[in-house]
Design a protein around this motif. Structure first.
Motif, mmCIF file in Angstrom:
data_model
loop_
_atom_site.group_PDB
_atom_site.id
_atom_site.type_symbol
_atom_site.label_atom_id
_atom_site.label_comp_id
_atom_site.label_asym_id
_atom_site.label_seq_id
_atom_site.Cartn_x
_atom_site.Cartn_y
_atom_site.Cartn_z
ATOM 1 N N MET A 1 0.583 -1.145 -0.194
ATOM 2 C CA MET A 1 0.340 0.187 0.097
ATOM 3 C C MET A 1 0.556 1.337 0.454
ATOM 4 O O MET A 1 2.068 1.178 0.600
ATOM 5 N N ALA A 2 0.182 2.608 -0.615
ATOM 6 C CA ALA A 2 1.137 3.611 -0.003
ATOM 7 C C ALA A 2 1.669 3.605 0.896
ATOM 8 O O ALA A 2 1.126 3.359 1.915
ATOM 9 N N THR A 3 2.863 4.518 1.649
ATOM 10 C CA THR A 3 3.254 4.884 2.501
ATOM 11 C C THR A 3 3.559 5.956 3.423
ATOM 12 O O THR A 3 3.227 7.313 2.129
ATOM 13 N N ILE A 4 3.571 6.249 4.153
ATOM 14 C CA ILE A 4 4.004 6.919 5.086
ATOM 15 C C ILE A 4 5.346 7.857 4.018
ATOM 16 O O ILE A 4 5.430 9.074 4.020
ATOM 17 N N GLU A 5 6.374 7.298 3.852
ATOM 18 C CA GLU A 5 7.926 7.282 2.947
ATOM 19 C C GLU A 5 7.295 8.308 2.420
ATOM 20 O O GLU A 5 7.815 9.128 1.444
ATOM 21 N N HIS A 6 6.072 7.386 1.293
ATOM 22 C CA HIS A 6 5.063 7.763 -0.511
ATOM 23 C C HIS A 6 5.060 9.600 0.255
ATOM 24 O O HIS A 6 5.283 10.298 -0.864
ATOM 25 N N PRO A 109 0.494 2.113 -10.803
ATOM 26 C CA PRO A 109 -0.691 3.222 -10.918
ATOM 27 C C PRO A 109 -1.121 4.269 -10.026
ATOM 28 O O PRO A 109 -0.741 3.527 -8.718
ATOM 29 N N LEU A 110 -0.423 5.604 -10.116
ATOM 30 C CA LEU A 110 -0.880 6.182 -8.888
ATOM 31 C C LEU A 110 -1.621 7.977 -9.653
ATOM 32 O O LEU A 110 -1.771 7.745 -10.169
ATOM 33 N N PHE A 111 -1.808 8.124 -8.244
ATOM 34 C CA PHE A 111 -2.561 9.808 -7.662
ATOM 35 C C PHE A 111 -1.770 10.305 -6.577
ATOM 36 O O PHE A 111 -1.903 9.502 -5.316
ATOM 37 N N VAL A 112 -1.860 11.934 -7.165
ATOM 38 C CA VAL A 112 -0.962 12.504 -5.583
ATOM 39 C C VAL A 112 -1.546 13.538 -5.593
ATOM 40 O O VAL A 112 -2.925 14.126 -6.502
ATOM 41 N N THR A 113 -2.530 13.408 -4.691
ATOM 42 C CA THR A 113 -3.690 14.413 -4.020
ATOM 43 C C THR A 113 -3.557 15.195 -2.580
ATOM 44 O O THR A 113 -3.043 15.274 -2.502
ATOM 45 N N ALA A 170 -2.411 13.086 -0.294
ATOM 46 C CA ALA A 170 -2.548 11.935 -0.135
ATOM 47 C C ALA A 170 -2.373 10.842 -1.305
ATOM 48 O O ALA A 170 -1.933 11.710 -2.792
ATOM 49 N N VAL A 171 -1.555 9.310 -1.019
ATOM 50 C CA VAL A 171 -0.525 9.427 -2.528
ATOM 51 C C VAL A 171 -1.806 8.263 -2.048
ATOM 52 O O VAL A 171 -2.259 6.973 -1.279
ATOM 53 N N GLY A 252 -7.836 1.213 -5.001
ATOM 54 C CA GLY A 252 -7.056 2.027 -4.097
ATOM 55 C C GLY A 252 -6.031 1.941 -2.812
ATOM 56 O O GLY A 252 -7.005 1.817 -1.801
ATOM 57 N N LYS A 253 -4.650 1.958 -3.003
ATOM 58 C CA LYS A 253 -4.578 1.640 -1.742
ATOM 59 C C LYS A 253 -3.523 2.888 -1.101
ATOM 60 O O LYS A 253 -2.785 3.322 -1.854
ATOM 61 N N LYS A 254 -4.163 3.723 0.300
ATOM 62 C CA LYS A 254 -3.913 5.133 0.458
ATOM 63 C C LYS A 254 -3.331 5.454 1.924
ATOM 64 O O LYS A 254 -3.752 5.194 2.280
ATOM 65 N N ASN A 255 -2.713 6.469 1.758
ATOM 66 C CA ASN A 255 -1.892 7.344 2.810
ATOM 67 C C ASN A 255 -2.116 8.387 2.344
ATOM 68 O O ASN A 255 -2.029 9.222 1.797
ATOM 69 N N SER A 256 -2.261 9.101 4.055
ATOM 70 C CA SER A 256 -2.505 11.012 3.338
ATOM 71 C C SER A 256 -1.075 11.009 4.790
ATOM 72 O O SER A 256 -1.004 10.451 5.942
ATOM 73 N N LEU A 257 -0.369 12.250 4.787
ATOM 74 C CA LEU A 257 0.338 13.369 5.349
ATOM 75 C C LEU A 257 -0.034 14.444 5.549
ATOM 76 O O LEU A 257 0.221 14.785 4.606
#
Length: 277
Positions: A1-6, A109-113, A170-171, A252-257
């Protein structure tokens, strides 16, 4: 999944772009993030040791207080007074960054919000979102779309340096693409949608990430109609079902910061670099 590092990497890429400096690489961030969390754990352990030491000392302190009180009571009359308590509780330490047991994803594949966070309510509002359905090497894809979504989303003005402290990133890494049997063959909160259709000789296409319909409180029909409008379709609302939609669902596997979390980590990195210099 998307990580905090991403997410840290997206913030670092955008900040470096706006500050006209070189960005850390994804590998460097992953390495320093592990060290950062080890340092937090070490500090938490030291705090726990101090607490344990204080707890051991408290009985002795209480014996001294009781002894003094006993001596005072033999020479004075009883009176009311205040009681001082020694609290040994310490704030709980949350380490949300414990390593995932999943296989590390290096291409997707990815999205950056980008969202703006209200300082009063904490609510977020969209500030930019762009991505790709073509699998990307994450070190290149995340850095590219972090900037593209921040400064080239034509729905918004480019994000400026002064806005950084108010941002959340959010990734979302996209997985499990499947052709739907029909327009309703998907689940709100689980699937993102990618639609394509032709009407009066014109081709249309648009997508919503998996969390959009749920956050907006839309039904499936409302989601599809909104997505058609997003694609540019201006037909009559009641005629949407007559359009032959091709619908692809995905997950989607999402993470946010939020920026303060990025800033805390970045300050730690700067201090560590200065200590090594």
């Amino acid at each position: 999944m998307a990580t905090i590092e991403h997410c840290l990497y997206c913030f670092e890429t955008l900040a470096a772009h706006l500050e006209n400096r070189k960005s850390m690489s994804l590998k460097e961030i992953q390495k320093t993030w592990a060290k950062y969390n080890n340092d937090l754990e070490s500090r938490a352990g030291q705090a726990a040791d101090k607490t344990e030491s204080l707890e051991k000392r408290i009985p002795a302190l209480r014996r001294v207080v009781d002894s003094d009180a006993s001596e005072l009571s033999s020479s004075s009359s009883p009176s009311s007074g205040s009681t001082t308590s020694l609290s040994t509780a310490t704030p709980a330490t949350s380490l949300d960054s414990l390593p995932d047991t999943e296989d590390v994803i290096t291409k997707s594949p990815l999205f950056v919000t980008w969202n703006t966070v209200s300082p009063r309510s904490g609510n977020t509002s969209l500030r930019g979102c762009i991505g790709t359905f073509e699998a990307q090497e994450l070190d290149e894809g995340l850095s590219s779309y972090a900037i593209t979504s921040a400064v080239h989303d034509t729905r918004f003005d480019p994000i400026s340096k002064r806005e950084l402290p108010s941002l959340e990133v959010a990734v979302t890494l996209l997985t499990n693409f499947e052709d739907c049997d029909d327009a309703m063959d998907w689940e709100i909160g689980t699937h993102g949608l990618r639609i394509s259709f032709t009407d009066r000789g014109r081709r249309y296409g648009a997508t919503y990430l998996p969390d959009v319909a749920l956050e907006q409180g839309w039904t499936k029909e409302e989601t599809l109609l909104s997505l058609m409008r997003k694609a540019g379709w201006v037909g009559r609302k009641e005629k949407w079902q007559s359009v032959d939609l091709k619908v692809v669902r995905y997950q989607g596997k999402k993470n946010s910061l939020q920026y303060p979390e990025y800033k805390q980590w970045r300050d730690w990195v700067n201090e560590a670099d200065e200590a090594e210099a």
